[in-house]
Design a protein around this motif. Sequence first.
Motif, mmCIF file in Angstrom:
data_model
loop_
_atom_site.group_PDB
_atom_site.id
_atom_site.type_symbol
_atom_site.label_atom_id
_atom_site.label_comp_id
_atom_site.label_asym_id
_atom_site.label_seq_id
_atom_site.Cartn_x
_atom_site.Cartn_y
_atom_site.Cartn_z
ATOM 1 N N THR A 198 -5.789 -3.211 1.310
ATOM 2 C CA THR A 198 -4.823 -2.209 1.784
ATOM 3 C C THR A 198 -4.642 -1.196 0.651
ATOM 4 O O THR A 198 -5.031 -1.451 -0.492
ATOM 5 C CB THR A 198 -3.458 -2.817 2.166
ATOM 6 O OG1 THR A 198 -2.885 -3.416 1.003
ATOM 7 C CG2 THR A 198 -3.603 -3.824 3.285
ATOM 8 N N GLU A 200 -1.687 1.181 -0.982
ATOM 9 C CA GLU A 200 -0.236 1.407 -0.989
ATOM 10 C C GLU A 200 0.036 2.692 -1.763
ATOM 11 O O GLU A 200 -0.184 2.751 -2.979
ATOM 12 C CB GLU A 200 0.479 0.216 -1.638
ATOM 13 C CG GLU A 200 0.037 -1.152 -1.090
ATOM 14 C CD GLU A 200 0.338 -1.343 0.383
ATOM 15 O OE1 GLU A 200 1.319 -0.738 0.883
ATOM 16 O OE2 GLU A 200 -0.403 -2.095 1.055
ATOM 17 N N SER A 253 -2.071 1.003 4.869
ATOM 18 C CA SER A 253 -1.119 0.184 4.108
ATOM 19 C C SER A 253 -0.877 -1.163 4.798
ATOM 20 O O SER A 253 -1.243 -1.363 5.966
ATOM 21 C CB SER A 253 0.212 0.933 4.012
ATOM 22 O OG SER A 253 0.752 1.053 5.315
ATOM 23 N N ALA A 254 -0.215 -2.062 4.071
ATOM 24 C CA ALA A 254 0.135 -3.371 4.644
ATOM 25 C C ALA A 254 1.073 -3.207 5.840
ATOM 26 O O ALA A 254 0.951 -3.922 6.836
ATOM 27 C CB ALA A 254 0.780 -4.237 3.570
ATOM 28 N N LEU A 255 1.995 -2.250 5.735
ATOM 29 C CA LEU A 255 2.942 -2.056 6.849
ATOM 30 C C LEU A 255 2.203 -1.594 8.102
ATOM 31 O O LEU A 255 2.471 -2.066 9.206
ATOM 32 C CB LEU A 255 4.040 -1.050 6.461
ATOM 33 C CG LEU A 255 5.037 -1.517 5.397
ATOM 34 C CD1 LEU A 255 6.062 -0.413 5.108
ATOM 35 C CD2 LEU A 255 5.759 -2.806 5.803
ATOM 36 N N TYR A 280 2.588 -6.208 -2.969
ATOM 37 C CA TYR A 280 3.703 -5.266 -3.210
ATOM 38 C C TYR A 280 3.277 -3.842 -2.889
ATOM 39 O O TYR A 280 2.089 -3.522 -2.932
ATOM 40 C CB TYR A 280 4.119 -5.303 -4.688
ATOM 41 C CG TYR A 280 4.623 -6.656 -5.141
ATOM 42 C CD1 TYR A 280 5.969 -6.983 -5.016
ATOM 43 C CD2 TYR A 280 3.735 -7.587 -5.689
ATOM 44 C CE1 TYR A 280 6.435 -8.221 -5.433
ATOM 45 C CE2 TYR A 280 4.199 -8.825 -6.104
ATOM 46 C CZ TYR A 280 5.544 -9.138 -5.977
ATOM 47 O OH TYR A 280 6.001 -10.365 -6.381
ATOM 48 N N ARG A 281 4.262 -3.013 -2.623
ATOM 49 C CA ARG A 281 4.012 -1.569 -2.459
ATOM 50 C C ARG A 281 5.076 -0.815 -3.253
ATOM 51 O O ARG A 281 6.179 -1.366 -3.484
ATOM 52 C CB ARG A 281 4.069 -1.167 -0.979
ATOM 53 C CG ARG A 281 5.442 -1.305 -0.361
ATOM 54 C CD ARG A 281 5.475 -0.888 1.105
ATOM 55 N NE ARG A 281 6.836 -0.968 1.636
ATOM 56 C CZ ARG A 281 7.419 -2.065 2.052
ATOM 57 N NH1 ARG A 281 6.772 -3.225 1.995
ATOM 58 N NH2 ARG A 281 8.660 -2.054 2.503
ATOM 59 N N ASN A 304 5.569 -6.743 0.158
ATOM 60 C CA ASN A 304 5.070 -6.445 1.506
ATOM 61 C C ASN A 304 5.314 -7.648 2.408
ATOM 62 O O ASN A 304 5.426 -8.780 1.922
ATOM 63 C CB ASN A 304 3.562 -6.158 1.444
ATOM 64 C CG ASN A 304 3.276 -4.691 1.261
ATOM 65 O OD1 ASN A 304 4.022 -3.837 1.758
ATOM 66 N ND2 ASN A 304 2.198 -4.381 0.562
#
Length: 398
Positions: A198, A200, A253-255, A280-281, A304
């Motif tokens: 991912t 971020e 991104s992870a989201l 983490y982001r 995340n």
Amino acid sequence: MCELKGRKLVLGVSGGVAAYKSAELVRLLGKAGADVHVVLTEGGARFVTPVTFQALSGNPVWTDLWDARMDNNMAHIDLTRGTDAVLVAPATADVIARLAQGRADDLLSTLCLARECPLLLAPAMNRQMWEHPATQRNVAQVTADGAIVFGPDAGDQACGEVGMGRMLEPEDLLEHVIAFFQPKLLAGRRVVLTAGPTFEAIDPVRGITNSSSGKMGYALAQACARAGADVVLVSGPTGLPAPLGTRRLDVRSALEMRDAVMGEIAAADVFIGVAAVADYRPLNSAEHKMKKTSAELTLTLTPNPDILAEVAALPTPPFCVGFAAESRDLDAYAEGKRRAKRLPMLVGNLVQDGLGSDDNQVILYDDAGRHPLERAPKAEVARRIVEHLASLLPGRRV
Ligand code: C5P
């Protein structure tokens, strides 16, 4: 690549301009381990000479029903005995019509009639010839007789027109042939996978990412598609082409990855989290490009969501498979993760054994214990993972 190792194929090449692509197809089939024997029709030999196919296949090329090189003069019988499939590429409108009628007036049509193995056809012709009711009738007839038809594709044609009738590209035909021979262990199942890294964002041009290539996730998506599954591949930025037969959703991104997964998960029978999701982001991503100053810069990171753990914790979760790449103590960390996330199966590997490379060495963990797999190309490792997960599937889902 060795997916076709031990397979003997007869490749029939008939008289269409797409015959030039069949030279490349022979090379790809051979590279995948197949023993390819080329049969040219008279028309096929006008487009590409036997010499080319002989050089690429490493086998004699056959064009004549009465070829004296065959001891008993029965090339039409001997060529298909012990053969796993006859693939006709290109299959012209004329060849398809003659197969539909059961004609036996040249070597290719005669051996197709005399064969005991499957018949695979890759049509190639002008769009109007393809759309003509006579051709459509013939295609329906050969399909009803058991032939399997790959393509055709739409696009630019050699005659300058645009439309349906192009032969599939050699890489796609190779993939169809490989998939044809795979047991359909996941037929009727829907698989959602995550793959790749991912990204971020720190600001519009910078971000935090990792070195995951996405190769393992893509290989697994391909193995699931070859096993007959309906595959959704939720992919971080990789630059890899989507495997044939998969539907890819691109995320960054992870989201975004979590949203895409959650949007697809209700209908999934299996979820495989292969992505190296950033833990983490940046808490705040700057709207505009940040300017350099001489002061120190501190980034505040926030955790995340754990996509796999969220999916596994759903009230009726799909069969969840996790991945764990560790740099040491693989057994302890991998099994610990499997239990913490309540996964029926987890694939563990040491980062030094797989990250970014074309090969991988993994250990499968499930309720029955640990199952080490031999080091192999990622496509082969993926096939073995699919075999294992399919064996655990029945009865998992209510
Ligand atoms: O906890 P760890 O990140 O090592 O777990 C790895 C597994 O969890 C992988 O299958 C990965 O795809 C998945 N994962 C996830 N979301 C995260 C972190 C990991 O789905 N935020």
